[in-house]
Design a protein around this motif. Sequence first.
Motif, short mmCIF file in Angstrom:
data_model
loop_
_atom_site.label_atom_id
_atom_site.label_comp_id
_atom_site.label_asym_id
_atom_site.label_seq_id
_atom_site.Cartn_x
_atom_site.Cartn_y
_atom_site.Cartn_z
N ILE A 1 0.82 -1.19 0.00
CA ILE A 1 0.00 0.00 0.00
C ILE A 1 0.87 1.26 0.00
O ILE A 1 0.50 2.29 -0.57
N ILE A 2 2.03 1.18 0.61
CA ILE A 2 2.93 2.32 0.64
C ILE A 2 3.31 2.76 -0.78
O ILE A 2 3.46 3.93 -1.06
N TYR A 3 3.41 1.77 -1.64
CA TYR A 3 3.85 2.08 -3.00
C TYR A 3 2.86 2.95 -3.77
O TYR A 3 3.21 3.61 -4.72
N PHE A 4 1.62 2.89 -3.35
CA PHE A 4 0.62 3.64 -4.10
C PHE A 4 0.97 5.12 -4.17
O PHE A 4 0.63 5.80 -5.10
N ARG A 5 1.64 5.58 -3.15
CA ARG A 5 1.95 7.00 -3.13
C ARG A 5 3.15 7.30 -4.00
O ARG A 5 3.33 8.41 -4.44
N ILE A 6 4.02 6.32 -4.22
CA ILE A 6 5.25 6.63 -4.91
C ILE A 6 5.45 5.85 -6.20
O ILE A 6 6.31 6.16 -6.99
N MET A 7 4.63 4.89 -6.42
CA MET A 7 4.91 4.00 -7.55
C MET A 7 3.61 3.48 -8.14
O MET A 7 2.70 3.12 -7.43
N SER A 8 3.57 3.43 -9.45
CA SER A 8 2.35 2.94 -10.10
C SER A 8 2.31 1.42 -10.05
O SER A 8 3.32 0.76 -9.83
N PHE A 9 1.13 0.87 -10.26
CA PHE A 9 0.98 -0.58 -10.32
C PHE A 9 1.99 -1.18 -11.27
O PHE A 9 2.67 -2.15 -10.97
N ILE A 10 2.06 -0.57 -12.44
CA ILE A 10 2.88 -1.17 -13.49
C ILE A 10 4.36 -1.19 -13.10
O ILE A 10 5.07 -2.17 -13.32
N SER A 11 4.81 -0.12 -12.45
CA SER A 11 6.20 -0.10 -11.98
C SER A 11 6.42 -1.15 -10.90
O SER A 11 7.44 -1.82 -10.86
N TYR A 12 5.44 -1.25 -10.04
CA TYR A 12 5.55 -2.21 -8.94
C TYR A 12 5.62 -3.64 -9.47
O TYR A 12 6.44 -4.44 -9.03
N ILE A 13 4.76 -3.91 -10.44
CA ILE A 13 4.73 -5.27 -11.01
C ILE A 13 6.05 -5.57 -11.73
O ILE A 13 6.60 -6.66 -11.63
N GLN A 14 6.54 -4.56 -12.42
CA GLN A 14 7.80 -4.72 -13.14
C GLN A 14 8.93 -5.10 -12.17
O GLN A 14 9.68 -6.04 -12.41
N LEU A 15 9.01 -4.33 -11.09
CA LEU A 15 10.06 -4.62 -10.11
C LEU A 15 9.86 -5.97 -9.44
O LEU A 15 10.82 -6.69 -9.18
N SER A 16 8.61 -6.29 -9.19
CA SER A 16 8.32 -7.59 -8.58
C SER A 16 8.82 -8.71 -9.48
O SER A 16 9.45 -9.67 -9.01
N ALA A 17 8.54 -8.56 -10.77
CA ALA A 17 8.94 -9.61 -11.70
C ALA A 17 10.46 -9.71 -11.78
O ALA A 17 11.02 -10.81 -11.79
N ILE A 18 11.12 -8.57 -11.82
CA ILE A 18 12.59 -8.58 -11.87
C ILE A 18 13.16 -9.31 -10.66
O ILE A 18 14.04 -10.16 -10.78
N LYS A 19 12.59 -8.98 -9.51
CA LYS A 19 13.10 -9.57 -8.29
C LYS A 19 12.84 -11.07 -8.24
O LYS A 19 13.73 -11.87 -7.90
N SER A 20 11.64 -11.44 -8.60
CA SER A 20 11.30 -12.86 -8.56
C SER A 20 12.11 -13.65 -9.56
O SER A 20 12.52 -14.79 -9.30
N LEU A 21 12.37 -13.07 -10.72
CA LEU A 21 13.20 -13.74 -11.73
C LEU A 21 14.60 -13.98 -11.21
O LEU A 21 15.16 -15.07 -11.37
N SER A 22 15.16 -12.96 -10.59
CA SER A 22 16.52 -13.10 -10.07
C SER A 22 16.57 -14.20 -9.02
O SER A 22 17.50 -15.00 -8.99
N GLN A 23 15.57 -14.20 -8.16
CA GLN A 23 15.54 -15.18 -7.09
C GLN A 23 15.44 -16.60 -7.67
O GLN A 23 16.09 -17.52 -7.21
N LEU A 24 14.65 -16.68 -8.71
CA LEU A 24 14.36 -17.97 -9.31
C LEU A 24 15.55 -18.53 -10.09
O LEU A 24 15.86 -19.71 -10.02
N TYR A 25 16.23 -17.67 -10.84
CA TYR A 25 17.24 -18.17 -11.77
C TYR A 25 18.64 -17.67 -11.47
O TYR A 25 19.56 -17.87 -12.26
N GLY A 26 18.79 -16.97 -10.36
CA GLY A 26 20.12 -16.61 -9.89
C GLY A 26 20.92 -15.72 -10.82
O GLY A 26 22.14 -15.83 -10.89
N GLN A 27 20.24 -14.87 -11.57
CA GLN A 27 21.00 -13.90 -12.36
C GLN A 27 20.21 -12.58 -12.42
O GLN A 27 19.03 -12.53 -12.08
N ALA A 28 20.90 -11.53 -12.86
CA ALA A 28 20.27 -10.21 -12.86
C ALA A 28 19.39 -10.02 -14.09
O ALA A 28 19.74 -10.45 -15.18
N PHE A 29 18.25 -9.38 -13.89
CA PHE A 29 17.34 -9.04 -14.99
C PHE A 29 17.03 -7.56 -14.95
O PHE A 29 17.17 -6.90 -13.93
#
Length: 614
Positions: A13-41
């Motif tokens: 909910i904090i992100y609503f003030r500073i970040m759009s849904f789409i930005s949040y989802i993008q970062l979430s995906a980047i983070k989850s990808l890195s966690q999953l496959y051990g490399q930077a995206f």
Amino acid sequence: MVYCQPNDNIRPIIYFRIMSFISYIQLSAIKSLSQLYGQAFSENDFQLNETKPEFEGDYTIVLFVLVKALKKSPEVLGKELGEQILKDHPDFFSGYNVIKGFLNLTIDDQQLTSLLEENYTDENFGKKEPNHQKVMVEYSSPNTNKPLHLGHLRNNFLGWSVAEILKANGNEVIKTSIVNDRGIHICKSMIAWEMFAHGETPDLTNEKGDHFVGDYYVKFNDEYKKEVEELISEGKTKEVAEKEAPVMKKTQQMLLDWEQAKPEVRELWKLMNGWVYKGFDETYKRIGSDFDKTFYESNTYLLGKDFVKEGLEKNILFKKEDGSVWIDLSDKNLDEKLVLRSDGTSVYITQDIGLAQQKFEEYHLDKSIYVIGDEQLHHMKVLKEIIRKLGMPFADKIFHLSYGMVELTTGKMKSREGTVVDADDLIDEMVATAEKHTEELGKVNDFSKEELEELYEILGLGAMKFYLLRVDPKKRMIFNPEESIDFHGFTGPFVQYTYARIQSILRKIGSDEPVLNIDGIPAGKLLPLERQLIIMLEKYGNIILDAGEEMNPSIIANYVFNLAKLYNSFYAEHSVANAESSEKKKLRIAISVMTSGVIKSGLQLLGIKVPERM
RNA sequence: GGCCCCGUAGCUCAGUGGAUAGAGCAACAGCCUUCUAAGCUGUGGGUCGAACGUUCGAGUCGUUCCGGGGUCACCA
């Protein structure tokens, strides 16, 4: 724009003030990808789209590029990533599905209601914090020999709207106009007035000043044509006749007299320009154009000569045998360009250089935007290039916001052929149409005369502004009188109507319940239209950003129309006042309040007002 | 002729390289005893100017061509 890394310790909910849904989802995906496959995206490794309505989900990750990089099948990759994202952000996402190479993500209902609760009364929702950038927007810039026409309206609406959009993006904006108040065209009206007016003035004839002066401009051309024809019939060639027509000679003499500041010429000039300004002010006031600073060409036309001197000394400019001064731009695929006539007087571009310099010195601008028609693309390109060659530091801060001509269904507008659509006439016509429609519908019969007049102005101007701003400015547009007068469908009044409709609901509910202070919008399963509306409302911030980056009000117009359309579907399907439960009622009130707020805000960026009733 | 912009439904326009190309108007068929019918729901309508090419994938990127517009002033 990415402001921070998502962190599970911070509730989404904090992100609503500073970040759009789409930005949040993008970062979430980047983070989850890195966690999953051990490399930077990075965000370039995949595409994030809105999910098409025929599929389940809100946002979609396109997996094809990842498929290649990770050498996994789309199905497996989609499933792994979907699971991981859900695991990492259980509050934010409620589900996923994979179809072919697309991973569709669904946002949790609770997040949507939280977003709504946080923002639904926020009048500044979607607008950005100050970014300490100073931007000048020059628009309107009329000639003072004739009244404003349809083309000027596109310019005015565009300039004003872009200024507002830039403000909404956090810029400090200075609106300016350069009034073309001197030159041969003004002298034409002056000569004709001397010849034919017999002392008449706008006050005596009860005519708007700009129209009054414009009539004499037309009279000049009539007289000129007559004299040229006479001379031709006396056996002169067309070229000679055009040069020797007495009325033209008089006009040229008057221009010389003006430049030498001959008192009686200057006095007449001031008098007639005064009439025009009075007329312009009336129109500007009506259409809502305003300026923080007005430049007059009579004050700026001598600017720029210093640079010619300097440029000559630095060998950037060169002098031809006849004394004229030029710059060679052939290395930029442009020709040689004259910057000073052989008689030592400056041309248009010379003053432009001087004025540009003055703007930057006086206001310390980060950016200077010129709203000028696309027929001047070449001129502005040359101007920028000359400024760059002269070594002025602001060449790259100049931006030409060019827009296409407005044409009629019958062809181009030409003032000399009398095929122009006059701005004042058009406004009157639109306001009259608003009156006609309103009377036919009879919904506001209790309004006073003053209230009715205000409403007609709001609707008529709303229709016109929306009509001219809903198309991409870069494209030339065709003005269809019948279509422009339509108040249904993709129009200003349609959007205004949706606003008024919501206000009507809120008025009725407001009498027994506090509308603007709902404590705790209850969580619960959202219906498809409720979800869609909240998701669309959330996008408003990105829409403002896009419109600012592109300097394109049509992005706002399209958004606000689609929002209104969606709300109307919602309205037809679900009742707010008589909702199934008090929880649903609260939710729908909040959705309605926020929708009307965003409509009002979006229309304001287009210079369009909203009526409480219509 | 050189350079720039445009070409998507009958008309006016949307369409960040991704799923079956979308709106409005116009046409046709429905919906007002319930929060404003300036509204909603549905039907029909497309070789995205043409051809090649790049790509797993092109209305979107590239090249060429066709059609429309602008511009290349000692005009402003």
